[in-house]
Design an enzyme around this catalytic site. Structure first.
Site, PDB file in Angstrom:
ATOM      1  N   GLU A  51       0.865  -1.136   0.053  1.00 48.50           N
ATOM      2  CA  GLU A  51      -0.218  -0.030  -0.001  1.00 48.50           C
ATOM      3  C   GLU A  51       0.855   1.185  -0.123  1.00 48.50           C
ATOM      4  O   GLU A  51       2.089   1.188   0.262  1.00 48.50           O
ATOM      5  CB  GLU A  51      -0.905   0.038   1.203  1.00 48.50           C
ATOM      6  CG  GLU A  51      -0.260   0.302   2.645  1.00 48.50           C
ATOM      7  CD  GLU A  51      -1.471   0.533   3.836  1.00 48.50           C
ATOM      8  OE1 GLU A  51      -2.100   1.312   3.524  1.00 48.50           O
ATOM      9  OE2 GLU A  51      -1.368  -0.540   4.688  1.00 48.50           O
ATOM     10  N   ASN A 373     -11.432  -3.857   3.351  1.00 54.14           N
ATOM     11  CA  ASN A 373     -10.097  -3.940   4.331  1.00 54.14           C
ATOM     12  C   ASN A 373     -10.471  -3.428   5.823  1.00 54.14           C
ATOM     13  O   ASN A 373     -10.955  -2.420   6.026  1.00 54.14           O
ATOM     14  CB  ASN A 373      -8.963  -2.863   3.823  1.00 54.14           C
ATOM     15  CG  ASN A 373      -7.822  -2.957   4.695  1.00 54.14           C
ATOM     16  OD1 ASN A 373      -7.015  -3.813   4.581  1.00 54.14           O
ATOM     17  ND2 ASN A 373      -7.520  -1.920   5.306  1.00 54.14           N
ATOM     18  N   GLU A 374     -10.088  -4.414   6.735  1.00 48.65           N
ATOM     19  CA  GLU A 374     -10.138  -4.063   7.957  1.00 48.65           C
ATOM     20  C   GLU A 374     -11.568  -3.555   8.570  1.00 48.65           C
ATOM     21  O   GLU A 374     -11.460  -2.612   9.188  1.00 48.65           O
ATOM     22  CB  GLU A 374      -9.056  -3.287   8.536  1.00 48.65           C
ATOM     23  CG  GLU A 374      -7.665  -3.986   8.412  1.00 48.65           C
ATOM     24  CD  GLU A 374      -6.516  -3.134   8.925  1.00 48.65           C
ATOM     25  OE1 GLU A 374      -5.494  -3.649   9.468  1.00 48.65           O
ATOM     26  OE2 GLU A 374      -6.723  -1.901   8.991  1.00 48.65           O
TER      27      GLU A 374
END
Length: 670
Positions: A51, A373-374
């Site tokens: 990322e 994501n998360e």
């Protein structure tokens, strides 16, 4: 539960030496049973996660050397740019939004007002890159820029790479005579054989003619991996290729979500020529150029021989903005379907045809898609509905894809909410530990159920040392990876995070990373080298392994922040960790052993059910005198593996494992 306010005398803590001292036991023994079939290893067990953090792309892997190339990093000042005024020349620079480059995303230009410029009185603009421009001998750089002027006779420009003080010119070329229309200019800048490497350099575009000149998208590329025109740094790519990753999980991480829905990774805006990409605010305090767009991620996979693991935006942004399931979420579901079509579609599809126009007619292989994501951080707890909407749409159009949920794992984060309406193919678990915590948890997958969704360890690391981790972290990481290999029927995929860090002051937002670099050089942490050892000597089957009489070390977990006076119990953590795999193709067995303490330990090895085992093999050993030892820009090879021949092997043998070491023993069964 909060602690009542009262007088409290904390118990006397054990000394550090007492906490980590190993308990004496008889000689350790391990038995590896080759008579049993073992567990097939997932071919995607080890991959990479990426990322935009720590200047991983801009200022890192993405090879562009100019910082703030489209003048949008700050809307008030041309940050990272300076005015050049030589020998009495006089000039000024400022941002200007009056003259966008037609039909592009280039809306802010840099204006140079040359008040006094003449022969011998040069003025211009300069960019010092990301903590310097790297100069190397016998190197060709590609410079390009858009420019225009109001001067009737035009303005001649010179492009150069020179020392930060302007006294040394390393490479120079004529940039052309610009006129009143926006035009893209490009030149090659070639350094000589006698040039000494330096990072104390800058890119300069200058003139000796008075007038006003506007610039946009000023770019400088060194040689790139496989000579891709919008490509990646050669040294960093080679380090990643050497890891032999099976996959790349992209584009993040927080970078996927964005701080808000508006600042998420908008993949459609990262396609096509770079002058069509507006860029956007990243999630770690700086702006992303989006030079590393969706196609570049896919080509990155292609260049490594890895497959993509595509993470799609699923309606949750980092600062808490959420789009619940229903009609408002549907455009984002369609965006994900379009993205999958761009990756996999043939030329008869809309987005497959767009990929071909972007320069890659052939579809890419895609097997895994992660939804969000998360999402455990979503305080509205909307993931169940959001996942269901994405799951059903993707499954209907692409039934062959494996779908990954960001909740329902056994880590703390993904336990914060539950997915009940659908069953994913994999669940994503994230673990960031201290080294002792990591070693204490290295056997976690031994107790997992053998049914249900497989585990994708999408982010994990032992965190000690900065900007990259030290040997202690590598020992803990190896212990955890040994647990992955022993439990290959549970763990299908894993990837360490973060992958990259710019080691310059201000380049790091997250301590403890895998690979460090400045603009000129790079190095791998001890954990990087350990992971290469594990991935290069993996095999296709995990063998049954039983260890006996393993000594332990006492460790006390630090007190909880909420109850600092309540000390957790002292735990006994193994001092050694093991896994064994075999390669049927190579007819080799790979015994991986971690010795986590500062004294050598001898292990008796018994290969039951084995046929012939050669008496000679080899050992690959990563070790150092102190567990705090690490690698740096100044000492890039302080802690690296050493390979040597080993004799005296066979169906039964003893081996002395060095202090603070990770060892791979390669046993031949030919």
């Amino acid at each position: 539960m909060p602690v009542a306010r009262r007088r409290f005398r904390a118990p006397r803590l054990l000394s550090l030496a007492a906490l980590i001292a190993p308990l004496a036991m008889a000689q350790t023994a391990i038995k590896i049973d080759l008579a049993k079939p073992g567990i097939p290893l997932s071919p995607t067990l080890y991959g990479l996660m990426t990322e935009e953090i720590n200047y991983s792309y801009d200022g890192g892997l993405y090879a562009e050397l100019v910082r703030n190339r489209v003048f949008k990093d700050d809307d008030k000042a041309p940050v990272h740019w300076s005015v050049v005024q030589d020998a009495g020349g006089s000039a000024a620079i400022a941002l200007d939004q009056r003259f966008p480059v037609a039909d592009t995303a280039l809306t802010t230009s840099l204006r140079l007002d040359a008040m006094h410029a003449a022969q011998g009185h040069r003025v211009g603009i300069a960019n010092a890159g990301y903590w310097g421009i790297p100069v190397k001998p016998n190197t060709r750089y590609r410079a390009s820029f858009y420019a225009r002027t109001t001067n009737a006779g035009g303005v001649p420009l010179t492009v150069s790479i020179e020392g930060a003080d302007g006294k040394t010119v390393y490479a120079q070329a004529e940039g052309g005579r610009i006129n009143s229309e926006w035009k893209r200019y490009s030149v090659n800048l070639n350094t000589g054989a006698k040039v000494k490497p330096t990072t104390n350099a800058r890119l300069v575009i200058a003139t000796e003619s008075p007038g006003t000149v506007w610039f946009n998208q000023v770019s400088l590329f060194p040689p790139t991996y496989r000579d891709r025109p919008n490509g990646n740094r050669v040294d960093l790519m080679q380090k990643l290729v050497d890891m032999k990753p099976a996959f790349l999980r992209f584009p993040g991480g927080n970078f996927l979500e964005g701080e808000t829905v508006a600042t998420r990774f908008k993949w459609k805006e990262t396609l096509g020529p770079i002058e069509q990409r507006p860029g956007h605010r990243g999630t770690w305090g700086y702006r992303s150029s989006d030079g590393m767009g969706l196609l570049e991620f896919l080509e990155w996979c292609e260049d490594m021989g890895a497959e993509p693991v595509l993470a799609v935006f699923a309606g949750y942004a980092l600062h808490g903005e959420t789009i619940p399931g229903g009609p408002d979420l549907q455009p984002f579901v369609q965006e994900a379907l379009d993205e999958i079509e761009y990756v996999t579609g043939d030329l008869s599809t809309k987005w497959g045809a767009q990929r071909a126009r972007d320069g890659h007619p052939a579809p890419f292989k895609l097997r895994y898609v992660e939804i969000g994501n998360e999402d455990g951080f979503d305080k509205q707890k909307t993931y169940d509905g959001r996942y269901t909407q994405f799951h059903d749409a993707i499954r209907a159009k692409y039934p062959q894809l494996k779908l990954i949920s960001t909740v329902n794992g056994k880590d703390w984060l993904s336990q914060q909410q539950k997915l009940t309406s659908r069953v994913p193919d994999l669940v994503d678990e994230h673990y960031y530990y201290s080294p002792m915590e990591m070693m204490n948890d290295a056997a976690r997958y031994d107790s997992y159920e053998r049914k249900g969704p497989k585990v994708f360890i999408g982010e994990w690391a032992a965190r000690e040392g900065e900007p990259t981790t030290n040997l202690h972290s590598a020992l803990a990481d190896a212990a955890f990876m040994a647990g992955m290999e022993r439990n290959a029927d549970v763990v299908e995929m894993s990837c360490y995070a973060p992958l990259l860090v710019n080691a310059n002051p201000g380049g790091m937002q997250w301590t403890s990373n895998l690979i460090g670099y400045d603009v000129q050089s790079s190095y791998g942490s001890p954990s990087y080298h350990m992971q290469k050892m594990f991935s290069n000597y993996l095999g296709n089957v995990s063998l049954p392994l039983h260890a006996e009489k393993v000594s332990t070390q006492s460790w006390q977990r630090p007190p909880n922040k909420e109850t600092p006076l309540e000390l957790p119990p002292v735990m006994q953590v193994p001092t050694m960790f093991f896994s064994a795999t075999k390669s049927d193709q190579r007819r080799e067995i790979y015994l991986k052993v971690v010795n986590a303490i500062g004294s050598a330990q001898t292990v008796q090895v018994d290969l039951t059910g084995a046929g012939k085992v050669a008496a000679q093999g080899k050992a690959i050993v990563l070790a150092s005198a102190k567990k705090e030892d690490t690698n740096t820009i100044a000492e890039p090879t302080k802690v690296v593996p050493v390979t040597s021949e080993v004799k005296g092997l066979g169906k039964q043998f003893s081996y002395n494992f060095a202090p603070y070491s990770v060892t791979v023993l390669v046993l031949s069964t030919n």
